[in-house]
Design a protein around this motif. Structure first.
Motif, PDB file in Angstrom:
ATOM      1  N   GLN A   1       0.829  -1.576   0.094  1.00 33.58           N
ATOM      2  CA  GLN A   1      -0.493  -0.197  -0.115  1.00 33.58           C
ATOM      3  C   GLN A   1       0.539   1.193  -0.051  1.00 33.58           C
ATOM      4  O   GLN A   1       1.845   1.158   0.678  1.00 33.58           O
ATOM      5  CB  GLN A   1      -0.875   0.212   1.001  1.00 33.58           C
ATOM      6  N   VAL A   2       0.487   2.232  -1.156  1.00 30.65           N
ATOM      7  CA  VAL A   2       1.449   3.281  -1.234  1.00 30.65           C
ATOM      8  C   VAL A   2       0.989   4.170  -0.156  1.00 30.65           C
ATOM      9  O   VAL A   2      -0.279   4.691  -0.349  1.00 30.65           O
ATOM     10  CB  VAL A   2       1.192   4.049  -2.572  1.00 30.65           C
ATOM     11  N   GLN A   3       1.998   5.182   0.895  1.00 23.00           N
ATOM     12  CA  GLN A   3       1.561   5.894   1.655  1.00 23.00           C
ATOM     13  C   GLN A   3       2.621   7.153   1.448  1.00 23.00           C
ATOM     14  O   GLN A   3       3.772   7.322   0.938  1.00 23.00           O
ATOM     15  CB  GLN A   3       1.389   5.047   2.441  1.00 23.00           C
ATOM     16  N   SER A  25       5.990   6.038   1.363  1.00 27.03           N
ATOM     17  CA  SER A  25       6.110   4.760   1.174  1.00 27.03           C
ATOM     18  C   SER A  25       5.677   3.696   0.492  1.00 27.03           C
ATOM     19  O   SER A  25       4.078   4.232   0.110  1.00 27.03           O
ATOM     20  CB  SER A  25       5.893   4.158   2.638  1.00 27.03           C
ATOM     21  N   GLY A  26       6.271   2.129   0.318  1.00 26.52           N
ATOM     22  CA  GLY A  26       5.690   1.500  -0.076  1.00 26.52           C
ATOM     23  C   GLY A  26       5.812   1.724  -2.265  1.00 26.52           C
ATOM     24  O   GLY A  26       4.708   0.684  -3.021  1.00 26.52           O
ATOM     25  N   ASP A  27       6.340   2.280  -2.637  1.00 30.91           N
ATOM     26  CA  ASP A  27       6.920   2.540  -3.369  1.00 30.91           C
ATOM     27  C   ASP A  27       8.070   3.837  -3.843  1.00 30.91           C
ATOM     28  O   ASP A  27       8.434   4.602  -3.247  1.00 30.91           O
ATOM     29  CB  ASP A  27       5.874   3.387  -4.617  1.00 30.91           C
ATOM     30  N   SER A 102      -2.705   8.114  -9.977  1.00 25.05           N
ATOM     31  CA  SER A 102      -2.743   7.000  -9.305  1.00 25.05           C
ATOM     32  C   SER A 102      -3.744   6.866  -8.072  1.00 25.05           C
ATOM     33  O   SER A 102      -4.733   6.257  -7.381  1.00 25.05           O
ATOM     34  CB  SER A 102      -1.877   6.060  -8.000  1.00 25.05           C
ATOM     35  N   THR A 104      -3.330   8.525  -4.991  1.00 22.43           N
ATOM     36  CA  THR A 104      -2.661   8.569  -3.823  1.00 22.43           C
ATOM     37  C   THR A 104      -2.469  10.115  -3.862  1.00 22.43           C
ATOM     38  O   THR A 104      -1.279  10.115  -4.065  1.00 22.43           O
ATOM     39  CB  THR A 104      -1.733   7.431  -3.974  1.00 22.43           C
TER      40      THR A 104
END
Length: 115
Positions: A1-3, A25-27, A102, A104
């Motif tokens: 999960q990207v944050q 985080s997450g990517d 995305s 996000t």
């Protein structure tokens, strides 16, 4: 999960430089698919795209803010940054970092420009 998480001072004095950090985080901030961007929303106004950085590291800026804006990244920390120089009270806004394309976004951080 990207944050994504913004951080930085909530109060900046006029004429100073606003500096914000977005921790990803997450990517990777060197994503081949997305541009990592900064967006702001002044009180009572709509969203304004400020700038972005892509895979190559080349930054892109809103024409209206280009002369005052820097966007860059640190891949070792997986962070990217916004610097906005010569701020005025009109730069008071909620500032967001986002991975465009995305959907996000970070939660946003309030920055007030005031003496």
């Amino acid at each position: 999960q990207v944050q994504l998480q913004e951080s930085g001072p909530g109060l900046v004095k006029p004429s100073q430089t606003l500096a914000l950090t977005c921790t990803v985080s997450g990517d990777s901030v060197r994503s081949a698919e997305y541009y990592y961007s900064w967006i702001r929303q002044p009180p009572g106004k709509g969203l304004e795209w400020m700038g972005a950085i892509g895979y190559s590291g080349t930054p892109y800026f809103s024409p209206s803010l280009k002369s005052r804006t820097s966007v860059f990244r640190d891949m070792t920390k997986n962070q990217f940054y916004l610097q906005l120089s010569s701020v005025t009270p009109e730069d008071t806004a909620v500032y967001y970092c986002a991975r465009l394309g995305s959907g996000t976004w970070g939660q946003g951080t309030q920055v007030t420009v005031s003496s």
